[in-house]
Design a protein around this motif. Structure first.
Motif, PDB file in Angstrom:
ATOM      1  N   VAL A  63       0.849  -1.184   0.000  1.00 38.54           N
ATOM      2  CA  VAL A  63       0.000   0.000   0.000  1.00 38.54           C
ATOM      3  C   VAL A  63       0.886   1.236   0.000  1.00 38.54           C
ATOM      4  CG1 VAL A  63      -0.206   0.061   2.541  1.00 38.54           C
ATOM      5  CG2 VAL A  63      -1.955   1.154   1.110  1.00 38.54           C
ATOM      6  N   MET A  64       0.491   2.230  -0.739  1.00 41.93           N
ATOM      7  CA  MET A  64       1.285   3.453  -0.908  1.00 41.93           C
ATOM      8  C   MET A  64       1.314   4.263   0.388  1.00 41.93           C
ATOM      9  SD  MET A  64       0.769   6.189  -3.961  1.00 41.93           S
ATOM     10  CE  MET A  64       1.178   7.920  -3.741  1.00 41.93           C
ATOM     11  N   GLU A  65       2.521   4.655   0.794  1.00 40.93           N
ATOM     12  CA  GLU A  65       2.726   5.464   1.997  1.00 40.93           C
ATOM     13  C   GLU A  65       3.828   6.482   1.731  1.00 40.93           C
ATOM     14  OE1 GLU A  65       0.829   5.218   4.524  1.00 40.93           O
ATOM     15  OE2 GLU A  65       0.100   3.149   4.682  1.00 40.93           O
ATOM     16  N   ARG A  66       3.961   7.440   2.617  1.00 38.03           N
ATOM     17  CA  ARG A  66       5.054   8.400   2.512  1.00 38.03           C
ATOM     18  C   ARG A  66       6.375   7.707   2.848  1.00 38.03           C
ATOM     19  NH1 ARG A  66       1.178  10.425   5.679  1.00 38.03           N
ATOM     20  NH2 ARG A  66      -0.199  12.023   4.773  1.00 38.03           N
ATOM     21  N   GLN A  67       7.423   8.054   2.109  1.00 36.08           N
ATOM     22  CA  GLN A  67       8.741   7.534   2.450  1.00 36.08           C
ATOM     23  C   GLN A  67       9.097   7.963   3.873  1.00 36.08           C
ATOM     24  OE1 GLN A  67      12.034   9.198   0.297  1.00 36.08           O
ATOM     25  NE2 GLN A  67      13.374   7.453   0.684  1.00 36.08           N
ATOM     26  N   GLY A  68       9.658   7.036   4.622  1.00 29.82           N
ATOM     27  CA  GLY A  68      10.009   7.320   6.008  1.00 29.82           C
ATOM     28  C   GLY A  68       8.984   6.825   6.993  1.00 29.82           C
ATOM     29  N   ALA A  69       7.784   6.514   6.525  1.00 29.70           N
ATOM     30  CA  ALA A  69       6.783   5.899   7.391  1.00 29.70           C
ATOM     31  C   ALA A  69       7.268   4.495   7.758  1.00 29.70           C
ATOM     32  CB  ALA A  69       5.434   5.841   6.691  1.00 29.70           C
ATOM     33  N   PRO A  70       6.762   3.917   8.839  1.00 30.37           N
ATOM     34  CA  PRO A  70       7.178   2.561   9.205  1.00 30.37           C
ATOM     35  C   PRO A  70       7.022   1.592   8.035  1.00 30.37           C
ATOM     36  CG  PRO A  70       5.883   3.522  10.972  1.00 30.37           C
ATOM     37  CD  PRO A  70       5.811   4.493   9.826  1.00 30.37           C
ATOM     38  N   GLY A  71       8.084   0.848   7.743  1.00 26.85           N
ATOM     39  CA  GLY A  71       8.052  -0.116   6.658  1.00 26.85           C
ATOM     40  C   GLY A  71       8.288   0.456   5.286  1.00 26.85           C
ATOM     41  N   VAL A  72       8.640   1.766   5.203  1.00 20.97           N
ATOM     42  CA  VAL A  72       8.829   2.405   3.894  1.00 20.97           C
ATOM     43  C   VAL A  72      10.160   3.167   3.861  1.00 20.97           C
ATOM     44  CG1 VAL A  72       7.707   3.787   2.088  1.00 20.97           C
ATOM     45  CG2 VAL A  72       6.325   2.694   3.835  1.00 20.97           C
ATOM     46  N   PRO A  73      11.287   2.458   3.929  1.00 20.99           N
ATOM     47  CA  PRO A  73      12.569   3.153   3.818  1.00 20.99           C
ATOM     48  C   PRO A  73      12.845   3.693   2.419  1.00 20.99           C
ATOM     49  CG  PRO A  73      12.909   0.775   3.915  1.00 20.99           C
ATOM     50  CD  PRO A  73      11.453   1.021   4.195  1.00 20.99           C
ATOM     51  N   PHE A  74      12.244   3.074   1.393  1.00 18.41           N
ATOM     52  CA  PHE A  74      12.523   3.458   0.007  1.00 18.41           C
ATOM     53  C   PHE A  74      11.277   4.025  -0.657  1.00 18.41           C
ATOM     54  CE2 PHE A  74      15.289  -0.372   0.723  1.00 18.41           C
ATOM     55  CZ  PHE A  74      16.485   0.339   0.858  1.00 18.41           C
ATOM     56  N   ASP A  75      11.479   5.112  -1.416  1.00 18.83           N
ATOM     57  CA  ASP A  75      10.374   5.640  -2.216  1.00 18.83           C
ATOM     58  C   ASP A  75      10.491   5.133  -3.646  1.00 18.83           C
ATOM     59  OD1 ASP A  75      12.461   7.145  -3.255  1.00 18.83           O
ATOM     60  OD2 ASP A  75      11.356   9.048  -3.191  1.00 18.83           O
ATOM     61  N   VAL A  76       9.599   5.605  -4.520  1.00 17.47           N
ATOM     62  CA  VAL A  76       9.564   5.181  -5.916  1.00 17.47           C
ATOM     63  C   VAL A  76       9.887   6.374  -6.798  1.00 17.47           C
ATOM     64  CG1 VAL A  76       8.108   4.275  -7.755  1.00 17.47           C
ATOM     65  CG2 VAL A  76       7.836   3.414  -5.423  1.00 17.47           C
ATOM     66  N   GLU A  77      10.918   6.262  -7.624  1.00 17.64           N
ATOM     67  CA  GLU A  77      11.243   7.256  -8.652  1.00 17.64           C
ATOM     68  C   GLU A  77      11.401   8.666  -8.075  1.00 17.64           C
ATOM     69  OE1 GLU A  77       8.607   4.870 -12.002  1.00 17.64           O
ATOM     70  OE2 GLU A  77       7.697   6.445 -10.801  1.00 17.64           O
ATOM     71  N   GLY A  78      11.895   8.758  -6.843  1.00 19.74           N
ATOM     72  CA  GLY A  78      12.097  10.072  -6.235  1.00 19.74           C
ATOM     73  C   GLY A  78      10.810  10.798  -5.899  1.00 19.74           C
ATOM     74  N   GLY A  95       8.869  10.500  -3.284  1.00 16.99           N
ATOM     75  CA  GLY A  95       8.586  10.691  -1.869  1.00 16.99           C
ATOM     76  C   GLY A  95       7.579   9.695  -1.330  1.00 16.99           C
ATOM     77  N   TYR A  96       7.104   8.772  -2.198  1.00 17.84           N
ATOM     78  CA  TYR A  96       6.128   7.758  -1.798  1.00 17.84           C
ATOM     79  C   TYR A  96       6.659   6.367  -2.165  1.00 17.84           C
ATOM     80  CZ  TYR A  96       3.174  11.901  -1.747  1.00 17.84           C
ATOM     81  OH  TYR A  96       2.680  13.166  -1.510  1.00 17.84           O
ATOM     82  N   GLY A  97       6.443   5.438  -1.260  1.00 18.21           N
ATOM     83  CA  GLY A  97       6.815   4.054  -1.511  1.00 18.21           C
ATOM     84  C   GLY A  97       5.677   3.145  -1.128  1.00 18.21           C
ATOM     85  N   PHE A  98       5.927   1.837  -1.192  1.00 16.52           N
ATOM     86  CA  PHE A  98       4.875   0.862  -0.908  1.00 16.52           C
ATOM     87  C   PHE A  98       5.276  -0.014   0.274  1.00 16.52           C
ATOM     88  CE2 PHE A  98       3.411   2.480  -4.793  1.00 16.52           C
ATOM     89  CZ  PHE A  98       2.058   2.177  -4.875  1.00 16.52           C
ATOM     90  N   ARG A  99       4.445   0.030   1.306  1.00 20.46           N
ATOM     91  CA  ARG A  99       4.629  -0.804   2.488  1.00 20.46           C
ATOM     92  C   ARG A  99       3.979  -2.158   2.233  1.00 20.46           C
ATOM     93  NH1 ARG A  99       1.073  -1.520   6.696  1.00 20.46           N
ATOM     94  NH2 ARG A  99      -0.147   0.303   6.011  1.00 20.46           N
ATOM     95  N   VAL A 100       4.722  -3.216   2.488  1.00 21.08           N
ATOM     96  CA  VAL A 100       4.207  -4.564   2.266  1.00 21.08           C
ATOM     97  C   VAL A 100       3.158  -4.881   3.332  1.00 21.08           C
ATOM     98  CG1 VAL A 100       4.776  -7.021   2.203  1.00 21.08           C
ATOM     99  CG2 VAL A 100       6.322  -5.347   1.153  1.00 21.08           C
ATOM    100  N   VAL A 101       1.954  -5.206   2.870  1.00 24.32           N
ATOM    101  CA  VAL A 101       0.873  -5.534   3.800  1.00 24.32           C
ATOM    102  C   VAL A 101       0.471  -7.009   3.731  1.00 24.32           C
ATOM    103  CG1 VAL A 101      -0.060  -3.202   3.857  1.00 24.32           C
ATOM    104  CG2 VAL A 101      -0.907  -4.807   2.127  1.00 24.32           C
ATOM    105  N   ARG A 102       0.919  -7.717   2.698  1.00 20.00           N
ATOM    106  CA  ARG A 102       0.606  -9.134   2.603  1.00 20.00           C
ATOM    107  C   ARG A 102       1.700  -9.854   1.823  1.00 20.00           C
ATOM    108  NH1 ARG A 102      -4.318 -11.621   3.382  1.00 20.00           N
ATOM    109  NH2 ARG A 102      -4.531  -9.810   4.757  1.00 20.00           N
ATOM    110  N   GLU A 103       2.191 -10.941   2.371  1.00 17.41           N
ATOM    111  CA  GLU A 103       3.134 -11.828   1.686  1.00 17.41           C
ATOM    112  C   GLU A 103       2.387 -13.097   1.319  1.00 17.41           C
ATOM    113  OE1 GLU A 103       6.583 -12.028   1.103  1.00 17.41           O
ATOM    114  OE2 GLU A 103       7.518 -10.434   2.300  1.00 17.41           O
TER     115      GLU A 103
END
Length: 407
Positions: free
Chosen positions: A362-377, A379-387
């Motif tokens: 699920v899309m979250e702000r970079q730096g939020a728990p579980g989101v060390p990396f963003d996408v394409e600069g 500022g938003y990345g994807f936190r894994v919610v289901r494996e």
């Protein structure tokens, strides 16, 4: 012209990329090319593919299909004439179906120049079911597998009551909507489908009219298999048009989509993939950081583990077969099992469908728990919610494969 080795170098093993390198989906083809270059560089850095006559490097040559079936078939012929015996393609299931048919006919007609077709992204389920071929290997989870993974998250959304389905009007987009209807009916019969739309592929410049219909329907969420600019423009129009519902996507984690939707997508845009940069393991983080070191521009931030596993599986199969000829390599590739960045996948010989874990993020702000990396600069990345394990992601096949003789 054929690939040529420099003096003193082993002749490279020729891999032909047949993909959109111009036109509305050119960015998708260029992104794939970077992945393949990086994957072949890894193999070549350890000396290439060990073979009886000496190790040989891998080389990728580009053939621009412009995303069109006829251009793709012309590119296939050109690649074979140039000496390629492995063809790589994925960014269109319509093209993929045409290539499967053309490769089957070519290999029957010209056994001395047989080719393998490795598919990294064309996910119409028919390609490893009704249209399955001994010469075709798919390394992406097909659309029904991806849908089942998304449903594992969607079915837990107790507030969701109304959903809108939209997709590209060709075999893949049609398959996504068909399977969405089926799985919603089976797992969330209480959710009402309030709209269903298929639109031309790569030709819609303004999705605001579609968004107006989505809003008017009262939908709380949109489910789409759109990819490339068709997805980016759709989510941008949703943002501009004031749609504040969720997006359940196959490809919302890349190629401009997160930046296009921005803050409006936080906690609302979900994507299914074989892997995401924020998979919470040290091996995954190291893999992603290595790619970013190789391609540091934010616009080049598009890495897919399955494409890396595909090249690793091909190199492994050639080594096991002690050959680069299509028939023995195909037989070895049926047994491929590869591991990279802590993720393992294997080829199912029954239908040539790669089996691997999937994740939903699920899309979250970079730096939020579980989101060390963003996408394409962005500022938003994807936190894994289901494996989803490979065993959980696996689905039955309906493949009656015709296999060549033992020659």
């Amino acid at each position: 012209m054929p690939w040529l080795a420099r003096a003193g170098e082993a002749e490279p093993i020729q891999l032909a990329l047949v993909e959109s390198l111009s036109g509305p989906f050119a960015n998708t083809g260029e992104a794939v090319f970077r992945n393949l270059v990086w994957a072949t560089e890894r193999v070549n850095a350890r000396g290439g593919v060990p073979l009886p006559g000496g190790a040989r490097p891998l080389a990728v040559r580009r053939f621009d299909s412009k995303g069109q079936v006829e251009e793709s078939l012309a590119s296939l012929r050109a690649a074979i004439d140039a000496g390629a015996r492995v063809v790589l393609q994925g960014n269109s299931s319509a093209v993929a179906a045409a290539l499967v048919d053309a490769v089957n006919k070519h290999n029957e007609r010209d056994p001395a120049r047989r080719v393998l077709y490795l598919n990294y992204s064309a996910v119409d389920p028919a390609l490893t079911n009704q249209l399955c071929s001994f010469w075709h290997f798919r390394f992406d989870a097909h659309a029904d597998m991806r849908m089942a993974a998304l449903m594992q998250v969607l079915k837990g959304d107790a507030e969701l009551q109304r959903i809108y389905l939209i997709g590209q009007d060709y075999s893949f987009g049609q398959a996504v909507l068909r399977e969405a209807r089926r799985q919603l009916g089976a797992q969330r019969p209480d959710v009402r489908i309030v709209g269903e739309e298929l639109h031309p592929v790569g030709r819609v410049k303004d999705f605001l009219p579609y968004v107006a219909k989505i809003k008017a329907s009262g939908a709380q969420a949109v489910l789409t298999g759109n990819w490339g600019n068709d997805l980016t423009l759709l989510v941008k129009a949703a943002r501009d048009g004031g749609f504040d519902g969720s997006f359940y996507t196959f490809y919302g984690n890349a190629l401009g989509a997160p930046a296009a939707i921005g803050e409006a997508g936080v906690g609302k845009v979900l994507a299914v993939a074989d892997w995401l940069p924020n998979v919470p393991t040290p091996e995954s983080a190291a893999f992603y950081q290595a790619f970013r070191q190789r391609f540091p521009k934010p616009a080049d931030d598009y890495v897919h583990l399955r494409m890396q596993l595909m090249i690793e599986a091909l190199a492994q199969a050639m080594q096991r077969a002690a050959s680069t000829e299509a028939l023995p390599v195909a037989r070895a590739l049926e047994q491929a099992r590869v591991t990279l960045a802590g993720r393992t996948g294997h080829m199912r010989a029954e239908d040539h469908q790669f089996q691997q874990p999937l994740v939903v993020g699920v899309m979250e702000r970079q730096g939020a728990p579980g989101v060390p990396f963003d996408v394409e600069g962005s500022g938003y990345g994807f936190r894994v919610v289901r494996e989803i394990s490979a065993a959980q992601a696996e689905l039955p096949a309906a493949c009656a494969m015709v296999r060549p003789g033992k020659a």
